[in-house]
Write a protein that holds these residues in place. Sequence first.
Motif: not given
Length: 194
Positions: A58-86
Amino acid sequence: MESLKKKIQVEGIVLSSEVLKVDSFLNHQMDPSLMKQIGEEFAKRFRGENVTKIVTVESSGIGPALMTAYEMNVPLIFARKRKSLTLKNDVYTAKVFSFTKQEETEISISQKFISEHDRILMIDDFLANGQAALGLIEIIRQARAHLVGVGIVIEKAFQAGGEQLRRRGIRVESLVRVQSLKDGKVTFLEEVTA
Ligand code: 5GP
Protein backbone atom coordinates in the motif's frame (compact mmCIF):
# COMPACT_ATOMS: atom_id res chain seq x y z
CA MET A 1 4.68 1.28 -23.30
CA GLU A 2 4.29 4.38 -25.48
CA SER A 3 1.16 5.84 -23.84
CA LEU A 4 2.86 5.71 -20.45
CA LYS A 5 6.03 7.34 -21.78
CA LYS A 6 3.95 10.15 -23.27
CA LYS A 7 2.08 10.67 -20.03
CA ILE A 8 5.36 10.87 -18.12
CA GLN A 9 6.82 13.35 -20.64
CA VAL A 10 3.77 15.59 -20.45
CA GLU A 11 2.76 15.35 -16.78
CA GLY A 12 5.78 14.01 -14.89
CA ILE A 13 7.67 16.45 -12.68
CA VAL A 14 11.37 15.88 -12.10
CA LEU A 15 11.88 16.78 -8.44
CA SER A 16 15.59 15.97 -8.40
CA SER A 17 18.05 13.83 -10.33
CA GLU A 18 16.64 10.85 -8.37
CA VAL A 19 12.92 11.50 -7.88
CA LEU A 20 10.11 11.68 -10.40
CA LYS A 21 6.70 12.94 -9.33
CA VAL A 22 3.71 11.46 -11.14
CA ASP A 23 0.90 12.45 -8.82
CA SER A 24 -1.46 13.61 -11.59
CA PHE A 25 -2.04 10.08 -12.94
CA LEU A 26 -0.47 7.44 -10.64
CA ASN A 27 0.48 8.46 -7.10
CA HIS A 28 -2.34 10.73 -5.97
CA GLN A 29 -4.89 11.42 -8.70
CA MET A 30 -5.21 8.27 -10.84
CA ASP A 31 -6.00 7.89 -14.52
CA PRO A 32 -8.30 4.86 -14.74
CA SER A 33 -7.97 4.30 -18.48
CA LEU A 34 -4.15 4.34 -18.22
CA MET A 35 -4.38 2.01 -15.19
CA LYS A 36 -6.54 -0.33 -17.30
CA GLN A 37 -3.95 -0.37 -20.10
CA ILE A 38 -1.25 -1.06 -17.52
CA GLY A 39 -3.25 -3.99 -16.12
CA GLU A 40 -3.75 -5.39 -19.63
CA GLU A 41 -0.04 -5.09 -20.42
CA PHE A 42 1.10 -6.90 -17.25
CA ALA A 43 -1.56 -9.57 -17.77
CA LYS A 44 -0.31 -10.09 -21.35
CA ARG A 45 3.33 -10.36 -20.26
CA PHE A 46 2.66 -12.85 -17.46
CA ARG A 47 -0.09 -14.87 -19.16
CA GLY A 48 0.80 -18.56 -19.15
CA GLU A 49 2.55 -18.32 -15.78
CA ASN A 50 -0.46 -19.65 -13.87
CA VAL A 51 -0.44 -16.71 -11.47
CA THR A 52 -2.77 -17.33 -8.52
CA LYS A 53 -2.33 -14.04 -6.63
CA ILE A 54 -1.03 -10.51 -7.14
CA VAL A 55 0.78 -8.78 -4.28
CA THR A 56 1.79 -5.15 -3.83
CA VAL A 57 2.50 -2.67 -1.03
CA GLU A 58 0.00 0.00 0.00
CA SER A 59 -0.80 2.52 -1.21
CA SER A 60 0.62 3.55 -4.55
CA GLY A 61 0.99 0.03 -5.94
CA ILE A 62 -2.71 -0.71 -5.46
CA GLY A 63 -4.05 0.99 -8.61
CA PRO A 64 -1.95 -0.85 -11.21
CA ALA A 65 -1.97 -4.07 -9.15
CA LEU A 66 -5.76 -4.12 -8.90
CA MET A 67 -6.19 -3.63 -12.66
CA THR A 68 -3.72 -6.46 -13.27
CA ALA A 69 -5.55 -8.71 -10.82
CA TYR A 70 -8.83 -7.91 -12.58
CA GLU A 71 -7.37 -8.77 -15.99
CA MET A 72 -5.86 -12.03 -14.69
CA ASN A 73 -8.97 -12.85 -12.67
CA VAL A 74 -7.05 -13.49 -9.43
CA PRO A 75 -7.15 -11.76 -6.02
CA LEU A 76 -4.92 -8.83 -5.09
CA ILE A 77 -3.30 -8.64 -1.65
CA PHE A 78 -1.64 -5.41 -0.57
CA ALA A 79 0.91 -5.54 2.22
CA ARG A 80 0.02 -3.17 5.01
CA LYS A 81 2.54 -0.70 6.33
CA ARG A 82 1.00 -0.19 9.74
CA LYS A 83 -0.15 -2.77 12.21
CA SER A 84 -3.91 -2.55 12.19
CA LEU A 85 -6.09 -3.66 15.08
CA THR A 86 -7.60 -6.32 12.88
CA LEU A 87 -4.20 -7.59 11.69
CA LYS A 88 -2.98 -9.48 14.74
CA ASN A 89 -0.34 -12.15 15.17
CA ASP A 90 -0.83 -14.43 12.23
CA VAL A 91 1.13 -12.29 9.81
CA TYR A 92 4.28 -12.51 7.73
CA THR A 93 6.38 -9.37 8.16
CA ALA A 94 9.47 -7.79 6.65
CA LYS A 95 11.32 -4.54 7.17
CA VAL A 96 11.50 -2.10 4.27
CA PHE A 97 13.55 1.07 3.98
CA SER A 98 11.44 3.61 2.12
CA PHE A 99 13.29 5.49 -0.62
CA THR A 100 10.88 8.43 -0.69
CA LYS A 101 10.35 8.73 3.07
CA GLN A 102 13.92 7.77 4.07
CA GLU A 103 12.68 5.70 7.00
CA GLU A 104 12.24 2.05 7.84
CA THR A 105 8.74 0.61 7.98
CA GLU A 106 7.43 -2.85 8.61
CA ILE A 107 5.15 -4.39 6.01
CA SER A 108 2.86 -7.31 6.75
CA ILE A 109 0.49 -9.73 5.08
CA SER A 110 -1.94 -11.99 6.88
CA GLN A 111 -0.86 -15.65 6.74
CA LYS A 112 -4.32 -16.70 5.67
CA PHE A 113 -3.95 -15.04 2.26
CA ILE A 114 -0.76 -16.68 0.91
CA SER A 115 0.28 -20.30 0.99
CA GLU A 116 2.87 -22.65 -0.50
CA HIS A 117 0.43 -23.39 -3.33
CA ASP A 118 0.49 -19.81 -4.60
CA ARG A 119 2.24 -18.53 -7.70
CA ILE A 120 2.68 -14.86 -7.02
CA LEU A 121 3.15 -11.87 -9.29
CA MET A 122 4.41 -8.77 -7.54
CA ILE A 123 3.39 -5.38 -8.94
CA ASP A 124 4.63 -1.94 -7.88
CA ASP A 125 4.52 1.62 -9.16
CA PHE A 126 8.27 2.39 -9.00
CA LEU A 127 11.47 0.39 -8.74
CA ALA A 128 14.33 2.37 -7.21
CA ASN A 129 16.68 0.48 -4.88
CA GLY A 130 14.47 -2.58 -4.71
CA GLN A 131 13.72 -2.38 -1.00
CA ALA A 132 9.95 -2.77 -1.33
CA ALA A 133 10.42 -5.71 -3.71
CA LEU A 134 12.95 -7.40 -1.42
CA GLY A 135 10.54 -7.00 1.53
CA LEU A 136 7.74 -8.66 -0.41
CA ILE A 137 10.10 -11.39 -1.63
CA GLU A 138 10.98 -12.08 2.02
CA ILE A 139 7.29 -12.43 2.87
CA ILE A 140 6.74 -14.74 -0.13
CA ARG A 141 9.70 -16.83 1.09
CA GLN A 142 8.23 -17.08 4.59
CA ALA A 143 4.97 -18.32 3.07
CA ARG A 144 6.91 -20.82 0.89
CA ALA A 145 5.00 -19.48 -2.10
CA HIS A 146 6.53 -19.20 -5.59
CA LEU A 147 7.42 -15.80 -7.07
CA VAL A 148 6.62 -15.78 -10.78
CA GLY A 149 8.03 -12.31 -11.37
CA VAL A 150 7.91 -8.62 -10.65
CA GLY A 151 5.93 -6.10 -12.73
CA ILE A 152 7.00 -2.47 -12.41
CA VAL A 153 5.26 0.56 -13.90
CA ILE A 154 8.32 2.89 -13.82
CA GLU A 155 11.81 1.48 -13.30
CA LYS A 156 14.54 3.99 -12.57
CA ALA A 157 17.28 2.04 -14.29
CA PHE A 158 20.03 4.25 -12.87
CA GLN A 159 19.28 2.93 -9.38
CA ALA A 160 20.34 -0.48 -8.16
CA GLY A 161 17.03 -2.34 -7.66
CA GLY A 162 16.47 -3.71 -11.17
CA GLU A 163 19.95 -5.15 -11.51
CA GLN A 164 19.87 -6.57 -8.01
CA LEU A 165 16.60 -8.45 -8.67
CA ARG A 166 17.62 -9.66 -12.15
CA ARG A 167 20.96 -10.87 -10.78
CA ARG A 168 19.01 -13.05 -8.36
CA GLY A 169 17.30 -14.65 -11.36
CA ILE A 170 14.00 -12.86 -10.82
CA ARG A 171 12.01 -11.95 -13.91
CA VAL A 172 11.46 -8.18 -13.84
CA GLU A 173 9.10 -6.62 -16.41
CA SER A 174 9.11 -2.83 -16.42
CA LEU A 175 6.66 -0.89 -18.59
CA VAL A 176 9.10 1.99 -18.91
CA ARG A 177 12.74 2.26 -17.88
CA VAL A 178 14.07 5.71 -17.03
CA GLN A 179 17.74 6.09 -17.82
CA SER A 180 18.21 9.51 -16.26
CA LEU A 181 16.45 12.40 -14.55
CA LYS A 182 19.38 14.77 -15.00
CA ASP A 183 18.88 18.49 -15.79
CA GLY A 184 15.16 18.29 -15.05
CA LYS A 185 14.63 15.97 -18.03
CA VAL A 186 13.28 12.42 -18.25
CA THR A 187 15.33 10.20 -20.58
CA PHE A 188 14.13 6.67 -21.29
CA LEU A 189 16.29 3.63 -21.95
CA GLU A 190 15.74 2.41 -25.47
CA GLU A 191 13.76 -0.79 -25.39
CA VAL A 192 15.26 -3.79 -27.08
CA THR A 193 12.51 -5.66 -28.82
CA ALA A 194 13.02 -9.34 -29.48
P1 5GP B 1 12.52 0.92 -3.71
O1 5GP B 1 11.88 0.14 -2.64
O2 5GP B 1 12.66 0.18 -5.02
O3 5GP B 1 13.79 1.57 -3.28
O4 5GP B 1 11.54 2.14 -3.99
C1 5GP B 1 10.28 1.85 -4.51
C2 5GP B 1 9.19 2.56 -3.76
O5 5GP B 1 9.55 3.91 -3.43
C3 5GP B 1 7.98 2.63 -4.66
O6 5GP B 1 6.98 1.80 -4.14
C4 5GP B 1 7.55 4.08 -4.66
O7 5GP B 1 6.42 4.22 -3.85
C5 5GP B 1 8.70 4.84 -4.05
N1 5GP B 1 9.51 5.56 -5.05
C6 5GP B 1 10.80 5.29 -5.38
N2 5GP B 1 11.27 6.18 -6.26
C7 5GP B 1 10.26 7.03 -6.53
C8 5GP B 1 10.13 8.17 -7.40
O8 5GP B 1 11.05 8.61 -8.11
N3 5GP B 1 8.92 8.78 -7.41
C9 5GP B 1 7.87 8.34 -6.66
N4 5GP B 1 6.71 9.02 -6.76
N5 5GP B 1 7.96 7.27 -5.83
C10 5GP B 1 9.13 6.63 -5.77
